[in-house]
Motif scaffolding. Structure first.
Motif, PDB file in Angstrom:
ATOM      1  N   LEU A   4     -14.978  -7.657   2.167  1.00  0.00           N
ATOM      2  CA  LEU A   4     -14.081  -6.658   1.604  1.00  0.00           C
ATOM      3  C   LEU A   4     -13.879  -5.502   2.580  1.00  0.00           C
ATOM      4  O   LEU A   4     -12.750  -5.019   2.763  1.00  0.00           O
ATOM      5  N   LEU A   5     -14.954  -5.077   3.218  1.00  0.00           N
ATOM      6  CA  LEU A   5     -14.865  -4.009   4.212  1.00  0.00           C
ATOM      7  C   LEU A   5     -14.000  -4.433   5.395  1.00  0.00           C
ATOM      8  O   LEU A   5     -13.143  -3.667   5.856  1.00  0.00           O
ATOM      9  N   LEU A   6     -14.189  -5.644   5.860  1.00  0.00           N
ATOM     10  CA  LEU A   6     -13.394  -6.163   6.973  1.00  0.00           C
ATOM     11  C   LEU A   6     -11.923  -6.270   6.576  1.00  0.00           C
ATOM     12  O   LEU A   6     -11.037  -5.846   7.321  1.00  0.00           O
ATOM     13  N   LEU A  12      -5.784  -1.574   6.754  1.00  0.00           N
ATOM     14  CA  LEU A  12      -5.558  -0.184   7.155  1.00  0.00           C
ATOM     15  C   LEU A  12      -5.028  -0.118   8.582  1.00  0.00           C
ATOM     16  O   LEU A  12      -4.078   0.622   8.870  1.00  0.00           O
ATOM     17  N   ALA A  13      -5.605  -0.894   9.478  1.00  0.00           N
ATOM     18  CA  ALA A  13      -5.131  -0.934  10.866  1.00  0.00           C
ATOM     19  C   ALA A  13      -3.693  -1.429  10.931  1.00  0.00           C
ATOM     20  O   ALA A  13      -2.862  -0.867  11.662  1.00  0.00           O
ATOM     21  N   LEU A  15      -1.406  -1.193   8.562  1.00  0.00           N
ATOM     22  CA  LEU A  15      -0.540  -0.137   8.034  1.00  0.00           C
ATOM     23  C   LEU A  15      -0.315   0.974   9.062  1.00  0.00           C
ATOM     24  O   LEU A  15       0.798   1.485   9.205  1.00  0.00           O
ATOM     25  N   ILE A  16      -1.363   1.336   9.784  1.00  0.00           N
ATOM     26  CA  ILE A  16      -1.236   2.380  10.810  1.00  0.00           C
ATOM     27  C   ILE A  16      -0.300   1.926  11.927  1.00  0.00           C
ATOM     28  O   ILE A  16       0.559   2.681  12.385  1.00  0.00           O
ATOM     29  N   ILE A  17      -0.452   0.685  12.345  1.00  0.00           N
ATOM     30  CA  ILE A  17       0.428   0.151  13.394  1.00  0.00           C
ATOM     31  C   ILE A  17       1.877   0.127  12.911  1.00  0.00           C
ATOM     32  O   ILE A  17       2.787   0.573  13.616  1.00  0.00           O
ATOM     33  N   LEU A  18       2.088  -0.387  11.706  1.00  0.00           N
ATOM     34  CA  LEU A  18       3.451  -0.429  11.154  1.00  0.00           C
ATOM     35  C   LEU A  18       4.037   0.977  11.015  1.00  0.00           C
ATOM     36  O   LEU A  18       5.217   1.198  11.265  1.00  0.00           O
ATOM     37  N   TRP A  19       3.206   1.915  10.598  1.00  0.00           N
ATOM     38  CA  TRP A  19       3.633   3.314  10.437  1.00  0.00           C
ATOM     39  C   TRP A  19       4.171   3.869  11.763  1.00  0.00           C
ATOM     40  O   TRP A  19       5.180   4.536  11.800  1.00  0.00           O
ATOM     41  N   ARG A  20       3.483   3.549  12.827  1.00  0.00           N
ATOM     42  CA  ARG A  20       3.846   4.103  14.140  1.00  0.00           C
ATOM     43  C   ARG A  20       5.044   3.412  14.782  1.00  0.00           C
ATOM     44  O   ARG A  20       5.757   4.033  15.556  1.00  0.00           O
ATOM     45  N   ILE A  21       5.283   2.138  14.493  1.00  0.00           N
ATOM     46  CA  ILE A  21       6.350   1.435  15.210  1.00  0.00           C
ATOM     47  C   ILE A  21       7.620   1.198  14.391  1.00  0.00           C
ATOM     48  O   ILE A  21       8.656   0.860  14.963  1.00  0.00           O
ATOM     49  N   SER A  22       7.579   1.408  13.078  1.00  0.00           N
ATOM     50  CA  SER A  22       8.743   1.072  12.262  1.00  0.00           C
ATOM     51  C   SER A  22       9.077   2.173  11.258  1.00  0.00           C
ATOM     52  O   SER A  22       8.250   2.515  10.404  1.00  0.00           O
ATOM     53  N   SER A  23      10.283   2.701  11.369  1.00  0.00           N
ATOM     54  CA  SER A  23      10.707   3.723  10.400  1.00  0.00           C
ATOM     55  C   SER A  23      10.910   3.105   9.017  1.00  0.00           C
ATOM     56  O   SER A  23      10.709   3.762   8.004  1.00  0.00           O
TER      57      SER A  23
END
Length: 155
Positions: A4-6, A12-13, A15-23
């Motif tokens: 579950l932690l993994l 989360l990683a 989502l962060i990547i998508l947040w940074r590369i896609s409006s």
């Protein structure tokens, strides 16, 4: 438990990547966060709202949560022309704190969307049946009477 932690870390990683590369992704992530916050801020204060059911002031609690979420997400709202508002109508989360006493009119089906329906009932929403054309006219007239009796303005 380690799985579950993994899984959470990977999501989360991602989502962060998508947040940074896609409006587009940023928009949908904000939308999802706002939707979850809306549900949480509307429903979590139900025990407090039970102390004064059908009181329009109960709506101040979820409205505060939505304003905080909006600020966190970088969304801004401004209330302009308040003097032109039909005493207390408009965007609820921003208007409720500046309005003395108001109520919401909603179709009755909203009440069955639990737990949000209970929360909206507790803050004084008036539910009407808009499907039945014959009963719709009497529902609107009855709603007018309720508003006058509560001395509130509808939104």
């Amino acid at each position: 438990q380690m799985g579950l932690l993994l899984y959470t870390s990977v999501m989360l990683a991602l989502l962060i990547i998508l947040w940074r590369i896609s409006s587009v992704a940023k928009y949908w992530i904000k939308f999802l966060v706002f939707a979850i916050t809306t549900l949480f801020s509307s429903c979590s204060p139900i025990p407090i709202m039970l102390l004064r059911p059908r009181d329009s002031r109960n709506a101040l609690i979820p409205a505060a949560g939505l304003r905080a979420c909006s600020k966190f997400l970088g969304l801004t709202h401004s209330v302009e022309g308040l003097e032109n508002v039909v005493k207390d109508s408009g965007f609820l989360a921003c208007l409720w704190p500046v309005i003395d006493n108001c109520t919401v009119i909603s179709k009755k089906e909203v009440f069955y969307m639990q737990p949000f329906g209970l929360a909206s009932w507790l803050w004084g929403t008036i539910f009407i049946d808009r499907v039945n054309a014959k009963g719709a006219k009497s529902a609107v007239n009855k709603t007018g009477e309720i508003i006058r009796n509560r001395k509130v303005t509808r939104i």
